[in-house]
Write a protein that holds these residues in place. Structure first.
Motif, PDB file in Angstrom:
ATOM      1  N   THR A   1     -16.075  -0.973  -5.366  1.00  0.00           N
ATOM      2  CA  THR A   1     -17.387  -0.101  -5.858  1.00  0.00           C
ATOM      3  C   THR A   1     -17.849   1.195  -4.968  1.00  0.00           C
ATOM      4  OG1 THR A   1     -19.153  -1.498  -4.575  1.00  0.00           O
ATOM      5  CG2 THR A   1     -18.481  -2.203  -6.543  1.00  0.00           C
ATOM      6  N   ALA A   2     -18.293   2.020  -5.420  1.00  0.00           N
ATOM      7  CA  ALA A   2     -18.621   3.160  -4.805  1.00  0.00           C
ATOM      8  C   ALA A   2     -20.267   3.586  -5.007  1.00  0.00           C
ATOM      9  CB  ALA A   2     -17.808   4.308  -4.601  1.00  0.00           C
ATOM     10  N   ASN A   3     -21.148   3.015  -4.363  1.00  0.00           N
ATOM     11  CA  ASN A   3     -22.523   3.252  -4.821  1.00  0.00           C
ATOM     12  C   ASN A   3     -23.038   4.340  -4.140  1.00  0.00           C
ATOM     13  OD1 ASN A   3     -23.409   0.809  -6.748  1.00  0.00           O
ATOM     14  ND2 ASN A   3     -22.560  -0.291  -4.708  1.00  0.00           N
ATOM     15  N   PHE A   4     -23.654   5.302  -4.937  1.00  0.00           N
ATOM     16  CA  PHE A   4     -24.214   6.440  -4.464  1.00  0.00           C
ATOM     17  C   PHE A   4     -25.821   6.487  -5.003  1.00  0.00           C
ATOM     18  CE2 PHE A   4     -25.357  10.968  -5.059  1.00  0.00           C
ATOM     19  CZ  PHE A   4     -25.276  11.236  -3.610  1.00  0.00           C
TER      20      PHE A   4
ATOM     21  N   LEU B   1     -20.240   4.887  -8.550  1.00  0.00           N
ATOM     22  CA  LEU B   1     -19.541   6.135  -9.382  1.00  0.00           C
ATOM     23  C   LEU B   1     -18.283   5.731  -9.851  1.00  0.00           C
ATOM     24  CD1 LEU B   1     -19.480   8.171  -6.176  1.00  0.00           C
ATOM     25  CD2 LEU B   1     -21.121   8.537  -7.851  1.00  0.00           C
ATOM     26  N   LEU B   2     -17.590   4.412  -9.661  1.00  0.00           N
ATOM     27  CA  LEU B   2     -16.648   4.114 -10.199  1.00  0.00           C
ATOM     28  C   LEU B   2     -16.702   3.496 -11.855  1.00  0.00           C
ATOM     29  CD1 LEU B   2     -14.679   2.286  -7.260  1.00  0.00           C
ATOM     30  CD2 LEU B   2     -14.855   4.663  -7.679  1.00  0.00           C
TER      31      LEU B   2
ATOM     32  N   ALA C   1       1.356   4.698  -8.879  1.00  0.00           N
ATOM     33  CA  ALA C   1       2.535   4.165  -9.510  1.00  0.00           C
ATOM     34  C   ALA C   1       3.709   5.385  -9.364  1.00  0.00           C
ATOM     35  CB  ALA C   1       2.442   4.042 -11.159  1.00  0.00           C
ATOM     36  N   ARG C   2       4.869   4.821  -8.931  1.00  0.00           N
ATOM     37  CA  ARG C   2       5.995   5.912  -8.867  1.00  0.00           C
ATOM     38  C   ARG C   2       6.999   5.148  -9.900  1.00  0.00           C
ATOM     39  NH1 ARG C   2       7.032   7.231  -2.763  1.00  0.00           N
ATOM     40  NH2 ARG C   2       7.668   5.118  -2.617  1.00  0.00           N
ATOM     41  N   SER C   3       8.111   5.994 -10.426  1.00  0.00           N
ATOM     42  CA  SER C   3       9.272   5.541 -11.018  1.00  0.00           C
ATOM     43  C   SER C   3       9.885   4.246 -10.489  1.00  0.00           C
ATOM     44  CB  SER C   3      10.085   6.677 -11.422  1.00  0.00           C
ATOM     45  OG  SER C   3      10.811   6.902 -10.237  1.00  0.00           O
ATOM     46  N   GLU C   4      10.112   4.283  -9.187  1.00  0.00           N
ATOM     47  CA  GLU C   4      10.817   3.161  -8.688  1.00  0.00           C
ATOM     48  C   GLU C   4       9.727   2.065  -8.008  1.00  0.00           C
ATOM     49  OE1 GLU C   4      10.150   6.156  -5.278  1.00  0.00           O
ATOM     50  OE2 GLU C   4      10.545   6.212  -7.446  1.00  0.00           O
ATOM     51  N   ASP C   5       8.456   2.286  -7.802  1.00  0.00           N
ATOM     52  CA  ASP C   5       7.677   1.234  -7.063  1.00  0.00           C
ATOM     53  C   ASP C   5       6.361   1.745  -6.993  1.00  0.00           C
ATOM     54  OD1 ASP C   5       7.421   3.230  -5.278  1.00  0.00           O
ATOM     55  OD2 ASP C   5       8.873   2.557  -3.978  1.00  0.00           O
ATOM     56  N   GLN C   6       5.486   0.955  -6.488  1.00  0.00           N
ATOM     57  CA  GLN C   6       4.028   1.239  -6.391  1.00  0.00           C
ATOM     58  C   GLN C   6       3.662   1.753  -4.881  1.00  0.00           C
ATOM     59  OE1 GLN C   6       1.501   0.965  -8.566  1.00  0.00           O
ATOM     60  NE2 GLN C   6       2.069  -0.347 -10.144  1.00  0.00           N
ATOM     61  N   VAL C   7       2.736   2.524  -4.679  1.00  0.00           N
ATOM     62  CA  VAL C   7       2.134   2.758  -3.466  1.00  0.00           C
ATOM     63  C   VAL C   7       0.722   2.284  -3.320  1.00  0.00           C
ATOM     64  CG1 VAL C   7       1.587   4.634  -1.624  1.00  0.00           C
ATOM     65  CG2 VAL C   7       3.613   5.076  -3.172  1.00  0.00           C
ATOM     66  N   TYR C   8       0.554   1.245  -2.241  1.00  0.00           N
ATOM     67  CA  TYR C   8      -0.588   0.878  -1.981  1.00  0.00           C
ATOM     68  C   TYR C   8      -1.579   1.645  -0.990  1.00  0.00           C
ATOM     69  CZ  TYR C   8       1.222  -3.157  -4.450  1.00  0.00           C
ATOM     70  OH  TYR C   8       1.774  -4.247  -5.321  1.00  0.00           O
ATOM     71  N   ALA C   9      -2.076   2.652  -1.516  1.00  0.00           N
ATOM     72  CA  ALA C   9      -2.770   3.909  -0.578  1.00  0.00           C
ATOM     73  C   ALA C   9      -3.920   3.636   0.058  1.00  0.00           C
ATOM     74  CB  ALA C   9      -2.833   4.840  -1.598  1.00  0.00           C
ATOM     75  N   VAL C  10      -4.796   2.599  -0.667  1.00  0.00           N
ATOM     76  CA  VAL C  10      -6.109   2.198   0.042  1.00  0.00           C
ATOM     77  C   VAL C  10      -6.187   0.668  -0.273  1.00  0.00           C
ATOM     78  CG1 VAL C  10      -8.521   2.516   0.182  1.00  0.00           C
ATOM     79  CG2 VAL C  10      -7.148   4.455  -0.247  1.00  0.00           C
ATOM     80  N   ASN C  11      -6.305  -0.051   0.734  1.00  0.00           N
ATOM     81  CA  ASN C  11      -6.526  -1.493   0.651  1.00  0.00           C
ATOM     82  C   ASN C  11      -7.571  -2.356   1.074  1.00  0.00           C
ATOM     83  OD1 ASN C  11      -3.408  -1.703  -0.094  1.00  0.00           O
ATOM     84  ND2 ASN C  11      -3.199  -0.617   1.599  1.00  0.00           N
ATOM     85  N   GLY C  12      -8.756  -2.336   0.371  1.00  0.00           N
ATOM     86  CA  GLY C  12      -9.776  -3.341   0.787  1.00  0.00           C
ATOM     87  C   GLY C  12     -10.825  -2.240   1.746  1.00  0.00           C
ATOM     88  N   VAL C  13     -11.092  -1.101   1.911  1.00  0.00           N
ATOM     89  CA  VAL C  13     -11.764  -0.344   2.668  1.00  0.00           C
ATOM     90  C   VAL C  13     -13.281  -0.540   2.164  1.00  0.00           C
ATOM     91  CG1 VAL C  13     -12.487   2.082   3.133  1.00  0.00           C
ATOM     92  CG2 VAL C  13      -9.961   1.289   3.262  1.00  0.00           C
ATOM     93  N   SER C  14     -14.005  -0.710   3.326  1.00  0.00           N
ATOM     94  CA  SER C  14     -15.631  -0.745   3.208  1.00  0.00           C
ATOM     95  C   SER C  14     -16.312  -0.176   4.369  1.00  0.00           C
ATOM     96  CB  SER C  14     -16.000  -2.294   3.135  1.00  0.00           C
ATOM     97  OG  SER C  14     -15.396  -3.105   2.026  1.00  0.00           O
ATOM     98  N   PHE C  15     -17.239   0.762   3.840  1.00  0.00           N
ATOM     99  CA  PHE C  15     -17.981   1.395   5.039  1.00  0.00           C
ATOM    100  C   PHE C  15     -18.967   2.082   4.148  1.00  0.00           C
ATOM    101  CE2 PHE C  15     -15.458   5.162   3.243  1.00  0.00           C
ATOM    102  CZ  PHE C  15     -16.498   6.121   3.351  1.00  0.00           C
TER     103      PHE C  15
ATOM    104  N   GLU D   1     -17.362  -0.305  -1.158  1.00  0.00           N
ATOM    105  CA  GLU D   1     -17.020  -1.726  -0.767  1.00  0.00           C
ATOM    106  C   GLU D   1     -15.813  -2.319  -1.396  1.00  0.00           C
ATOM    107  OE1 GLU D   1     -18.681  -4.060   0.903  1.00  0.00           O
ATOM    108  OE2 GLU D   1     -20.259  -2.793   1.591  1.00  0.00           O
ATOM    109  N   ASN D   2     -14.699  -2.748  -0.459  1.00  0.00           N
ATOM    110  CA  ASN D   2     -13.592  -3.468  -0.871  1.00  0.00           C
ATOM    111  C   ASN D   2     -12.712  -2.331  -1.943  1.00  0.00           C
ATOM    112  OD1 ASN D   2     -11.722  -5.477  -1.108  1.00  0.00           O
ATOM    113  ND2 ASN D   2     -12.660  -6.324  -2.889  1.00  0.00           N
ATOM    114  N   LEU D   3     -12.702  -1.099  -1.685  1.00  0.00           N
ATOM    115  CA  LEU D   3     -12.048  -0.443  -2.179  1.00  0.00           C
ATOM    116  C   LEU D   3     -10.150  -0.406  -2.204  1.00  0.00           C
ATOM    117  CD1 LEU D   3     -12.237   2.326  -4.410  1.00  0.00           C
ATOM    118  CD2 LEU D   3     -12.079   3.841  -2.396  1.00  0.00           C
ATOM    119  N   HIS D   4      -9.636  -0.680  -3.432  1.00  0.00           N
ATOM    120  CA  HIS D   4      -8.183  -0.736  -3.372  1.00  0.00           C
ATOM    121  C   HIS D   4      -7.791   0.473  -4.424  1.00  0.00           C
ATOM    122  CE1 HIS D   4      -7.631  -4.499  -1.600  1.00  0.00           C
ATOM    123  NE2 HIS D   4      -8.704  -4.666  -1.855  1.00  0.00           N
ATOM    124  N   VAL D   5      -6.877   1.301  -4.086  1.00  0.00           N
ATOM    125  CA  VAL D   5      -6.119   2.222  -4.667  1.00  0.00           C
ATOM    126  C   VAL D   5      -4.819   2.225  -4.937  1.00  0.00           C
ATOM    127  CG1 VAL D   5      -5.913   4.724  -5.250  1.00  0.00           C
ATOM    128  CG2 VAL D   5      -8.068   3.857  -4.475  1.00  0.00           C
ATOM    129  N   GLN D   6      -4.069   2.404  -5.943  1.00  0.00           N
ATOM    130  CA  GLN D   6      -2.603   2.388  -6.220  1.00  0.00           C
ATOM    131  C   GLN D   6      -2.091   3.483  -6.810  1.00  0.00           C
ATOM    132  OE1 GLN D   6      -1.394  -1.408  -7.675  1.00  0.00           O
ATOM    133  NE2 GLN D   6      -2.599  -2.645  -6.316  1.00  0.00           N
TER     134      GLN D   6
END
Length: 328
Positions: free
Chosen positions: A69-72, A77-78, A16-30, A9-14
């Motif tokens: 959250t990641a409910n198993f 799990l988080l 960090a890089r030396s010059e910026d941030q990468v917003y890899a996962v943005n609010g995923v739910s399934f 539910e609503n998973l966000h993953v970033q």
């Protein structure tokens, strides 16, 4: 179990890089239920693998889960400690990684690698683990298991190495199997053999499978439900039959038009224009807007919500119904 086996539910993953941030996962739910197969489809960089691996605690040092959250089986799990996650990974959740040549230990006999999973999780004693390893090798279609037990990964073909990876993932009879691009770098014939093997193993064990792939054919032929990802977000989610009959998102339609299908001889392949960009800023609009032929000003300025069209179909597109009628 009445609820889902795994619910993210609503998973966000970033990252960090030396010059910026990468917003890899943005609010995923399934979610995925018992004895269900889920296919997660999208091009490289869409966030498919990061989403799943981060949910089971396999995240690079520069990565961070910022929300979700990641409910198993009722446990998030988080919120678990590393040791608690290790107890779940390999025993309750099995993982088939992308590249078996780099995932297998090159200086360890393949039989010992399969046994290791059972011994680590105290699933079986050494004698029972040895017998079970021979049974698994036979089940994977590897001839003369006793002799092959002593071989090293480099002594097997790519398809056989993938079968060994599957044996390791299934050693402790997990309830959920995550297959991350299990047919990548294999020729078409071997791909079909691996998929047929996975289908048979899933049916016999009654386990759930999440299949990560960039191949629509693999997903639609293997899975009960399809999730299409782009830019770290879910674009479309539907039962496979519903998805095939009524694909509605411009990105999903673009993916379908850009593949070769049997029986469509002479039909032109229509590639999606442009290229996926690295998500170095938090989404301010639809991540697919720059490549979308149906783009409007709203698409640039408002992130589309993943909304329910019917009981089996969800979509994140401001113009979904209009696009579906125009795309006929």
């Amino acid at each position: 179990m009445s609820g889902p086996l795994l619910a993210i539910e609503n998973l966000h993953v970033q990252f960090a890089r030396s010059e910026d941030q990468v917003y890899a996962v943005n609010g995923v739910s399934f979610s995925i239920h018992e004895n269900e197969t889920l296919g997660i489809v999208g091009e490289s960089g869409s966030g498919k693998s990061v989403m799943l691996m981060s949910s089971i605690g396999l995240l690079r040092e520069n990565g961070k889960i910022t929300a979700g959250t990641a409910n198993f089986q009722g446990r998030d799990l988080l919120k678990l400690r590393p040791k608690q996650l290790e107890d779940i990974r390999g025993r309750d959740i099995g993982v088939i990684f992308q590249d078996p040549m780099t995932s297998l230990n090159p200086v360890m006999r393949i039989g010992d690698q399969i046994m290791e999973a059972m011994l680590t999780h105290q699933y079986a004693g050494r004698k029972e683990a040895f017998e079970r390893t021979l049974h698994l090798l036979h089940e994977m279609g590897i001839p003369d298991p006793k002799a092959r037990f002593k071989n090293y990964p480099h002594e097997f073909s790519g398809g056989m190495r993938q079968r060994i990876m599957i044996a390791i993932a299934l050693a402790c009879e997990p309830q959920l199997l995550i297959a991350d691009e299990p047919t990548t770098a294999l020729d078409v014939t071997v791909q079909m053999q691996i998929l047929a093997l996975l289908q048979e193993l899933r049916r016999k064990r009654g386990m759930s499978v999440v299949m990560v792939t960039h191949d629509f054919g693999v997903a639609t032929n293997f899975c009960d439900k399809i999730v299409v990802m782009y830019g770290g977000q879910i674009m479309e989610m539907a039962d496979t039959d519903q998805f095939i009959r009524k694909t509605m998102h411009p990105y999903s339609l673009g993916l379908k038009r850009s593949i070769i299908e049997v029986g469509h001889r002479g039909k032109a392949i229509v590639p999606i224009p442009g290229a996926a960009k690295t998500m170095t800023q938090a989404p301010a609009g639809c991540p697919f807007a720059e490549r979308c032929p149906y783009r409007t000003e709203r698409c640039d300025n408002e992130v589309p919500e993943l909304r329910k069209l019917n009981a089996d179909h969800y979509i994140a597109c401001h113009r979904a119904e209009e696009v579906a009628s125009l795309a006929v």
